[in-house]
Design a protein around this motif. Structure first.
Motif, short mmCIF file in Angstrom:
data_model
loop_
_atom_site.label_atom_id
_atom_site.label_comp_id
_atom_site.label_asym_id
_atom_site.label_seq_id
_atom_site.Cartn_x
_atom_site.Cartn_y
_atom_site.Cartn_z
N MET A 29 22.40 -24.83 58.36
CA MET A 29 22.27 -24.95 56.92
C MET A 29 22.34 -26.43 56.53
N SER A 30 21.48 -26.82 55.65
CA SER A 30 21.41 -28.21 55.21
C SER A 30 22.18 -28.36 53.90
N ASP A 31 23.09 -29.32 53.86
CA ASP A 31 23.82 -29.60 52.63
C ASP A 31 22.97 -30.47 51.72
N ARG A 32 23.04 -30.17 50.43
CA ARG A 32 22.31 -30.99 49.46
C ARG A 32 23.18 -32.18 49.09
N ILE A 33 22.55 -33.33 48.95
CA ILE A 33 23.25 -34.55 48.58
C ILE A 33 22.79 -34.95 47.19
N PHE A 34 23.76 -35.04 46.28
CA PHE A 34 23.47 -35.45 44.91
C PHE A 34 23.88 -36.91 44.72
N ILE A 35 23.13 -37.61 43.91
CA ILE A 35 23.38 -39.02 43.64
C ILE A 35 24.03 -39.15 42.27
N ASP A 36 25.11 -39.92 42.20
CA ASP A 36 25.82 -40.15 40.95
C ASP A 36 25.04 -41.14 40.08
N SER A 37 25.21 -41.03 38.78
CA SER A 37 24.50 -41.92 37.86
C SER A 37 24.84 -43.39 38.08
N ASN A 38 26.07 -43.69 38.50
CA ASN A 38 26.46 -45.09 38.73
C ASN A 38 25.61 -45.74 39.82
N VAL A 39 25.21 -44.98 40.81
CA VAL A 39 24.37 -45.54 41.87
C VAL A 39 23.04 -46.01 41.28
N PHE A 40 22.47 -45.21 40.41
CA PHE A 40 21.22 -45.61 39.76
C PHE A 40 21.43 -46.82 38.85
N VAL A 41 22.54 -46.84 38.13
CA VAL A 41 22.84 -47.98 37.26
C VAL A 41 22.96 -49.25 38.08
N TYR A 42 23.74 -49.19 39.16
CA TYR A 42 23.91 -50.38 40.02
C TYR A 42 22.57 -50.83 40.61
N SER A 43 21.67 -49.89 40.84
CA SER A 43 20.39 -50.25 41.46
C SER A 43 19.51 -51.13 40.57
N ILE A 44 19.78 -51.14 39.26
CA ILE A 44 18.99 -51.98 38.36
C ILE A 44 19.81 -53.07 37.69
N ASP A 45 21.12 -53.08 37.90
CA ASP A 45 22.00 -54.05 37.26
C ASP A 45 22.02 -55.35 38.06
N ASP A 46 21.58 -56.43 37.45
CA ASP A 46 21.52 -57.73 38.12
C ASP A 46 22.85 -58.49 38.11
N ASP A 47 23.89 -57.94 37.50
CA ASP A 47 25.17 -58.65 37.42
C ASP A 47 25.90 -58.73 38.76
N ASP A 48 25.68 -57.75 39.63
CA ASP A 48 26.33 -57.76 40.95
C ASP A 48 25.25 -57.44 42.00
N LEU A 49 24.71 -58.49 42.59
CA LEU A 49 23.58 -58.32 43.51
C LEU A 49 23.97 -57.60 44.80
N VAL A 50 25.24 -57.69 45.19
CA VAL A 50 25.69 -56.96 46.39
C VAL A 50 25.68 -55.46 46.12
N LYS A 51 26.25 -55.06 44.97
CA LYS A 51 26.23 -53.63 44.60
C LYS A 51 24.79 -53.16 44.40
N GLN A 52 23.98 -54.01 43.81
CA GLN A 52 22.59 -53.64 43.56
C GLN A 52 21.86 -53.37 44.87
N ALA A 53 22.04 -54.23 45.85
CA ALA A 53 21.38 -54.04 47.15
C ALA A 53 21.86 -52.77 47.83
N SER A 54 23.16 -52.51 47.77
CA SER A 54 23.71 -51.29 48.37
C SER A 54 23.17 -50.05 47.68
N ALA A 55 23.15 -50.09 46.36
CA ALA A 55 22.65 -48.95 45.59
C ALA A 55 21.18 -48.68 45.88
N LYS A 56 20.39 -49.74 45.99
CA LYS A 56 18.97 -49.57 46.29
C LYS A 56 18.77 -48.93 47.66
N ARG A 57 19.60 -49.33 48.63
CA ARG A 57 19.51 -48.72 49.97
C ARG A 57 19.85 -47.23 49.91
N ILE A 58 20.88 -46.89 49.15
CA ILE A 58 21.28 -45.49 49.02
C ILE A 58 20.18 -44.67 48.36
#
Length: 79
Positions: A1-30
């Protein structure tokens, strides 16, 4: 059985937020990895993402709508 993986809204926010480029890069990878491997997002998360980026990040609503549509097109939506 395959577990479903849901993404939290903060991950999407970090993926476009230029204030913390380290978090942004991690979020984009996720987001990228989950979009390629059956990641899931709920409509509630999309709403939270939209609200945060338009209020806290001051993203114009038309651009925020495009972000939400882009996410919805690449990640399977579950209610």
């Amino acid at each position: 059985m395959s577990d479903r993986i849901f993404i939290d809204s903060n991950v999407f926010v970090y993926s476009i937020d230029d204030d913390d480029l380290v978090k942004q890069a991690s979020a984009k990878r996720i987001v990228s990895a989950l979009s390629e491997n059956d990641g899931n997002v709920s409509t509630q998360v999309l709403q939270e993402f939209y609200n945060v980026i338009t209020s806290k990040l001051k993203c114009p609503k038309d651009k925020a709508k495009l972000f939400v549509e882009h996410i919805a097109n690449f990640i399977f939506i579950k209610i």
